[in-house]
Motif scaffolding. Structure first.
Motif, PDB file in Angstrom:
ATOM      1  N   ARG A   3     -39.253  77.708  31.028  1.00 21.63           N
ATOM      2  CA  ARG A   3     -38.483  77.222  29.930  1.00 21.63           C
ATOM      3  C   ARG A   3     -39.279  76.555  28.911  1.00 21.63           C
ATOM      4  NH1 ARG A   3     -32.878  74.302  30.757  1.00 21.63           N
ATOM      5  NH2 ARG A   3     -32.166  73.795  28.537  1.00 21.63           N
ATOM      6  N   ARG A   4     -39.202  76.997  27.494  1.00 19.88           N
ATOM      7  CA  ARG A   4     -39.762  76.210  26.505  1.00 19.88           C
ATOM      8  C   ARG A   4     -38.915  76.189  25.432  1.00 19.88           C
ATOM      9  NH1 ARG A   4     -45.330  76.082  26.118  1.00 19.88           N
ATOM     10  NH2 ARG A   4     -45.114  76.788  23.894  1.00 19.88           N
ATOM     11  N   GLU A   5     -38.606  74.956  25.200  1.00 17.95           N
ATOM     12  CA  GLU A   5     -37.506  74.744  23.946  1.00 17.95           C
ATOM     13  C   GLU A   5     -37.794  73.117  23.687  1.00 17.95           C
ATOM     14  OE1 GLU A   5     -33.329  74.393  24.967  1.00 17.95           O
ATOM     15  OE2 GLU A   5     -34.155  74.948  26.728  1.00 17.95           O
ATOM     16  N   VAL A   6     -37.631  72.927  22.504  1.00 17.82           N
ATOM     17  CA  VAL A   6     -37.457  71.538  21.799  1.00 17.82           C
ATOM     18  C   VAL A   6     -35.995  71.279  21.327  1.00 17.82           C
ATOM     19  CG1 VAL A   6     -38.411  69.819  20.203  1.00 17.82           C
ATOM     20  CG2 VAL A   6     -39.829  71.532  20.983  1.00 17.82           C
ATOM     21  N   PHE A   7     -35.448  70.225  21.740  1.00 24.22           N
ATOM     22  CA  PHE A   7     -34.165  69.566  21.056  1.00 24.22           C
ATOM     23  C   PHE A   7     -34.120  68.133  21.144  1.00 24.22           C
ATOM     24  CE2 PHE A   7     -33.493  70.005  25.861  1.00 24.22           C
ATOM     25  CZ  PHE A   7     -32.782  68.744  26.152  1.00 24.22           C
ATOM     26  N   PRO A   8     -33.301  67.630  20.128  1.00 28.12           N
ATOM     27  CA  PRO A   8     -33.063  66.126  20.128  1.00 28.12           C
ATOM     28  C   PRO A   8     -32.278  65.643  20.983  1.00 28.12           C
ATOM     29  CG  PRO A   8     -31.828  67.395  18.218  1.00 28.12           C
ATOM     30  CD  PRO A   8     -32.751  68.422  19.139  1.00 28.12           C
ATOM     31  N   ILE A   9     -32.670  64.352  21.402  1.00 26.92           N
ATOM     32  CA  ILE A   9     -31.318  63.653  22.087  1.00 26.92           C
ATOM     33  C   ILE A   9     -31.226  62.294  21.060  1.00 26.92           C
ATOM     34  CG2 ILE A   9     -31.060  62.215  24.182  1.00 26.92           C
ATOM     35  CD1 ILE A   9     -33.165  63.921  25.509  1.00 26.92           C
ATOM     36  N   ILE A  10     -29.969  62.526  20.783  1.00 26.34           N
ATOM     37  CA  ILE A  10     -29.502  61.376  20.079  1.00 26.34           C
ATOM     38  C   ILE A  10     -28.719  60.434  21.026  1.00 26.34           C
ATOM     39  CG2 ILE A  10     -27.923  60.909  18.153  1.00 26.34           C
ATOM     40  CD1 ILE A  10     -27.663  63.672  17.446  1.00 26.34           C
ATOM     41  N   ASN A  11     -29.296  59.037  20.828  1.00 25.60           N
ATOM     42  CA  ASN A  11     -28.832  57.928  21.537  1.00 25.60           C
ATOM     43  C   ASN A  11     -27.632  57.470  20.872  1.00 25.60           C
ATOM     44  OD1 ASN A  11     -30.897  57.559  23.862  1.00 25.60           O
ATOM     45  ND2 ASN A  11     -32.235  57.679  21.902  1.00 25.60           N
ATOM     46  N   CYS A  12     -26.357  57.035  21.749  1.00 27.37           N
ATOM     47  CA  CYS A  12     -25.109  56.783  21.155  1.00 27.37           C
ATOM     48  C   CYS A  12     -24.687  55.449  21.911  1.00 27.37           C
ATOM     49  CB  CYS A  12     -24.075  58.015  21.505  1.00 27.37           C
ATOM     50  SG  CYS A  12     -24.828  59.494  20.898  1.00 27.37           S
ATOM     51  N   ARG A  13     -23.814  54.669  21.033  1.00 31.35           N
ATOM     52  CA  ARG A  13     -22.999  53.880  21.517  1.00 31.35           C
ATOM     53  C   ARG A  13     -21.669  54.201  22.272  1.00 31.35           C
ATOM     54  NH1 ARG A  13     -25.269  51.958  17.164  1.00 31.35           N
ATOM     55  NH2 ARG A  13     -26.720  50.212  16.944  1.00 31.35           N
ATOM     56  N   ASP A  14     -21.165  55.382  21.347  1.00 26.55           N
ATOM     57  CA  ASP A  14     -19.669  55.734  21.751  1.00 26.55           C
ATOM     58  C   ASP A  14     -19.998  57.283  22.057  1.00 26.55           C
ATOM     59  OD1 ASP A  14     -17.081  56.787  22.023  1.00 26.55           O
ATOM     60  OD2 ASP A  14     -16.377  55.401  20.462  1.00 26.55           O
ATOM     61  N   LEU A  15     -20.369  57.827  23.132  1.00 28.52           N
ATOM     62  CA  LEU A  15     -20.511  59.050  23.403  1.00 28.52           C
ATOM     63  C   LEU A  15     -19.513  59.999  23.121  1.00 28.52           C
ATOM     64  CD1 LEU A  15     -23.107  60.548  24.490  1.00 28.52           C
ATOM     65  CD2 LEU A  15     -22.099  60.340  26.668  1.00 28.52           C
ATOM     66  N   SER A  16     -18.222  59.451  23.391  1.00 29.41           N
ATOM     67  CA  SER A  16     -16.885  60.331  23.406  1.00 29.41           C
ATOM     68  C   SER A  16     -16.818  60.668  21.756  1.00 29.41           C
ATOM     69  CB  SER A  16     -15.663  59.685  23.850  1.00 29.41           C
ATOM     70  OG  SER A  16     -14.523  60.343  23.478  1.00 29.41           O
ATOM     71  N   ALA A  17     -16.903  59.532  20.905  1.00 36.77           N
ATOM     72  CA  ALA A  17     -16.764  59.883  19.391  1.00 36.77           C
ATOM     73  C   ALA A  17     -17.794  60.708  18.955  1.00 36.77           C
ATOM     74  CB  ALA A  17     -16.701  58.588  18.675  1.00 36.77           C
ATOM     75  N   MET A  18     -19.057  60.417  19.597  1.00 33.10           N
ATOM     76  CA  MET A  18     -20.112  61.322  18.962  1.00 33.10           C
ATOM     77  C   MET A  18     -20.103  62.895  19.301  1.00 33.10           C
ATOM     78  SD  MET A  18     -22.122  59.555  16.785  1.00 33.10           S
ATOM     79  CE  MET A  18     -23.836  60.005  17.280  1.00 33.10           C
ATOM     80  N   LYS A  19     -19.366  63.035  20.392  1.00 34.79           N
ATOM     81  CA  LYS A  19     -19.133  64.406  20.957  1.00 34.79           C
ATOM     82  C   LYS A  19     -18.194  65.065  20.102  1.00 34.79           C
ATOM     83  CE  LYS A  19     -17.417  67.131  24.739  1.00 34.79           C
ATOM     84  NZ  LYS A  19     -16.243  67.327  25.275  1.00 34.79           N
ATOM     85  N   ALA A  20     -16.977  64.490  19.809  1.00 33.24           N
ATOM     86  CA  ALA A  20     -15.918  64.870  19.049  1.00 33.24           C
ATOM     87  C   ALA A  20     -16.539  65.132  17.459  1.00 33.24           C
ATOM     88  CB  ALA A  20     -14.890  63.724  18.730  1.00 33.24           C
TER      89      ALA A  20
END
Length: 129
Positions: A3-20
């Motif tokens: 597997r070869r890919e790059v993707f960002p990981i966004i660090n969150c305080r409120d994962l549920s709100a960010m997902k929404a």
């Protein structure tokens, strides 16, 4: 093949709100979460042909440092969308903010900057055929 890919990981305080936010604003579709049951500590969303990850950023990471609060602005996420004006009109109702309104660029794209609910800067570009 590996597997070869790059993707960002966004660090969150409120994962549920960010997902929404990423689901509503960019049509993100959850493809993974850990742990599998209950409240996730980490998840991935498919946005078009790309992937972004959201993770809890308020505890020390494997490298021993706590990602949040961020100390500087180092990365902009770039997201292509089919209808920039429609996205911009919906950003605020999902907890984000338009920072720079849409503008035509000399190279033929329309761009704007928005912030997600936790302040990550997003360069949003209208997909030009």
């Amino acid at each position: 093949m590996a597997r070869r890919e790059v993707f960002p990981i966004i660090n969150c305080r409120d994962l549920s709100a960010m997902k929404a936010f990423y689901e509503a604003a960019f049509g993100g579709v959850q493809t993974y979460q850990f742990p599998e049951q209950g409240e996730p500590a980490y998840l991935t969303l498919r946005v078009g042909a790309s992937t972004i990850a959201l993770g809890g950023g308020t505890e020390p990471a494997m490298y021993g440092e706590t990602p949040l609060p961020a100390t500087g602005h180092a990365v902009d996420l770039c997201v292509y969308v089919p209808h920039l004006d429609a996205l911009l009109s919906d950003v605020a109702q999902h907890g984000g903010a338009v920072v720079v309104p849409a503008a035509e660029m000399p190279w033929g794209e329309r761009v704007a900057y928005v912030r997600d609910p936790e302040g990550t800067m997003l360069l949003v570009i209208q997909d030009v055929p």
